[in-house]
Design a protein around this motif. Structure first.
Motif, PDB file in Angstrom:
ATOM      1  N   ILE A  68      63.076  26.030  40.840  1.00  0.00           N
ATOM      2  CA  ILE A  68      61.774  25.602  41.363  1.00  0.00           C
ATOM      3  C   ILE A  68      60.893  25.104  40.226  1.00  0.00           C
ATOM      4  CG2 ILE A  68      59.633  26.431  42.429  1.00  0.00           C
ATOM      5  CD1 ILE A  68      61.452  28.250  44.167  1.00  0.00           C
ATOM      6  N   ALA A  69      60.871  25.851  39.130  1.00  0.00           N
ATOM      7  CA  ALA A  69      60.054  25.458  37.980  1.00  0.00           C
ATOM      8  C   ALA A  69      60.491  24.100  37.448  1.00  0.00           C
ATOM      9  CB  ALA A  69      60.146  26.518  36.886  1.00  0.00           C
ATOM     10  N   ALA A  70      61.789  23.935  37.243  1.00  0.00           N
ATOM     11  CA  ALA A  70      62.298  22.700  36.641  1.00  0.00           C
ATOM     12  C   ALA A  70      62.107  21.492  37.550  1.00  0.00           C
ATOM     13  CB  ALA A  70      63.771  22.868  36.275  1.00  0.00           C
ATOM     14  N   ILE A  71      62.387  21.652  38.826  1.00  0.00           N
ATOM     15  CA  ILE A  71      62.218  20.543  39.781  1.00  0.00           C
ATOM     16  C   ILE A  71      60.787  20.034  39.742  1.00  0.00           C
ATOM     17  CG2 ILE A  71      62.067  20.000  42.260  1.00  0.00           C
ATOM     18  CD1 ILE A  71      64.527  21.901  42.624  1.00  0.00           C
ATOM     19  N   ASN A  72      59.850  20.946  39.795  1.00  0.00           N
ATOM     20  CA  ASN A  72      58.442  20.555  39.850  1.00  0.00           C
ATOM     21  C   ASN A  72      57.909  20.114  38.497  1.00  0.00           C
ATOM     22  OD1 ASN A  72      57.711  20.986  42.724  1.00  0.00           O
ATOM     23  ND2 ASN A  72      58.541  22.998  42.254  1.00  0.00           N
ATOM     24  N   PHE A  73      58.373  20.736  37.436  1.00  0.00           N
ATOM     25  CA  PHE A  73      57.945  20.352  36.089  1.00  0.00           C
ATOM     26  C   PHE A  73      58.397  18.932  35.772  1.00  0.00           C
ATOM     27  CE2 PHE A  73      57.784  20.486  31.441  1.00  0.00           C
ATOM     28  CZ  PHE A  73      56.576  21.143  31.222  1.00  0.00           C
ATOM     29  N   ARG A 112      57.674  35.111  21.509  1.00  0.00           N
ATOM     30  CA  ARG A 112      57.090  35.008  22.846  1.00  0.00           C
ATOM     31  C   ARG A 112      58.163  34.891  23.925  1.00  0.00           C
ATOM     32  NH1 ARG A 112      51.836  31.020  22.837  1.00  0.00           N
ATOM     33  NH2 ARG A 112      50.515  32.300  21.507  1.00  0.00           N
ATOM     34  N   SER A 113      59.212  34.143  23.622  1.00  0.00           N
ATOM     35  CA  SER A 113      60.270  33.969  24.622  1.00  0.00           C
ATOM     36  C   SER A 113      60.887  35.310  25.005  1.00  0.00           C
ATOM     37  CB  SER A 113      61.347  33.003  24.122  1.00  0.00           C
ATOM     38  OG  SER A 113      61.942  33.492  22.943  1.00  0.00           O
ATOM     39  N   LYS A 114      61.024  36.191  24.031  1.00  0.00           N
ATOM     40  CA  LYS A 114      61.557  37.531  24.292  1.00  0.00           C
ATOM     41  C   LYS A 114      60.554  38.344  25.123  1.00  0.00           C
ATOM     42  CE  LYS A 114      64.784  40.616  23.151  1.00  0.00           C
ATOM     43  NZ  LYS A 114      66.145  40.545  23.585  1.00  0.00           N
ATOM     44  N   LEU A 115      59.270  38.156  24.859  1.00  0.00           N
ATOM     45  CA  LEU A 115      58.228  38.818  25.645  1.00  0.00           C
ATOM     46  C   LEU A 115      58.340  38.404  27.113  1.00  0.00           C
ATOM     47  CD1 LEU A 115      55.448  40.477  25.708  1.00  0.00           C
ATOM     48  CD2 LEU A 115      54.411  38.206  25.684  1.00  0.00           C
ATOM     49  N   TYR A 116      58.479  37.104  27.350  1.00  0.00           N
ATOM     50  CA  TYR A 116      58.619  36.620  28.726  1.00  0.00           C
ATOM     51  C   TYR A 116      59.891  37.163  29.371  1.00  0.00           C
ATOM     52  CZ  TYR A 116      54.707  33.455  28.046  1.00  0.00           C
ATOM     53  OH  TYR A 116      53.453  32.940  27.809  1.00  0.00           O
ATOM     54  N   ALA A 175      62.499  25.937  30.889  1.00  0.00           N
ATOM     55  CA  ALA A 175      63.335  26.000  29.675  1.00  0.00           C
ATOM     56  C   ALA A 175      64.629  26.746  29.962  1.00  0.00           C
ATOM     57  CB  ALA A 175      62.563  26.668  28.537  1.00  0.00           C
ATOM     58  N   ARG A 176      64.539  27.844  30.722  1.00  0.00           N
ATOM     59  CA  ARG A 176      65.754  28.593  31.094  1.00  0.00           C
ATOM     60  C   ARG A 176      66.705  27.708  31.894  1.00  0.00           C
ATOM     61  NH1 ARG A 176      66.908  33.874  31.625  1.00  0.00           N
ATOM     62  NH2 ARG A 176      67.710  33.423  33.699  1.00  0.00           N
ATOM     63  N   GLN A 177      66.159  26.910  32.807  1.00  0.00           N
ATOM     64  CA  GLN A 177      67.003  26.030  33.622  1.00  0.00           C
ATOM     65  C   GLN A 177      67.696  24.991  32.748  1.00  0.00           C
ATOM     66  OE1 GLN A 177      68.009  26.273  36.628  1.00  0.00           O
ATOM     67  NE2 GLN A 177      68.976  24.282  36.893  1.00  0.00           N
TER      68      GLN A 177
END
Length: 183
Positions: free
Chosen positions: A90-95, A48-52, A167-169
């Motif tokens: 943005i994703a990591a800050i808010n997550f 799935r990670s590769k799909l994303y 996760a990337r961050q």
């Protein structure tokens, strides 16, 4: 050709090895991502990670090129890596704050902070605010990664996008030389 490609898509989607990808196909935005990847590669990635990774790469870069879409000046000057970095942050800050919904001012400020870092403080404050609005609207309208859920309230269009970019961050912020560090 389209009918053949659609049949091939359905056959391959329901192969046992693609079960985890097929589970995502019930959500329209994720089905769109799956279709983009299949259209580009004629197969599904094993993870799935590769799909994303592949799908978001298509959404953020090749999607525009194939349709000759013009972006706002500031947005078209962001590289694919800049866009990913911005979305990661943005994703990591808010997550981290367990925020899945963010008000417009909050997300524009986060975008402005990222733009300020990307362009190394060469942009004035008023211009940063204008640019952050343009970037927010581009990500929303052109890529569908942000959605305005209510007036002035945004979120990632699907929680898995926020999780993926978070996760990337985390991975990007790890120091490769300190792999012995268990944190």
């Amino acid at each position: 050709y389209g009918f053949f490609k659609a049949n091939e898509f359905i056959k391959k989607l329901y192969l046992p090895e693609n079960k985890r990808i097929a589970e995502l196909a019930v959500t329209p935005i994720l089905l769109n991502l799956i279709c983009l990847v299949f259209q580009e590669y004629s197969k599904f990635p094993p993870k799935r990670s590769k799909l994303y990774k592949q799908g978001l790469g298509i959404l953020l870069e090749r999607w525009d090129e194939s349709r000759n879409i013009e972006r706002d000046y500031i947005y078209q000057n962001l590289t694919l890596e800049d866009k990913k970095e911005l979305l990661n942050k943005i994703a990591a800050i808010n997550f981290e704050k367990s925020d899945y919904f963010f008000d417009e001012e909050q997300i524009q400020q986060q975008i402005a902070d990222c733009l300020n870092n990307i362009f190394q403080k060469r942009i004035g404050c008023k211009q940063l605010i204008r640019d952050s609005k343009a970037v927010l609207k581009s990500i929303e309208a052109q890529h569908g990664l942000f959605v305005e859920r209510a007036r002035g309230i945004y979120s990632f269009s699907h929680l898995t996008f926020q999780e993926y970019f978070t996760a990337r961050q985390i991975v990007n912020s790890c120091n490769a030389y300190s792999l012995d560090d268990k944190t």
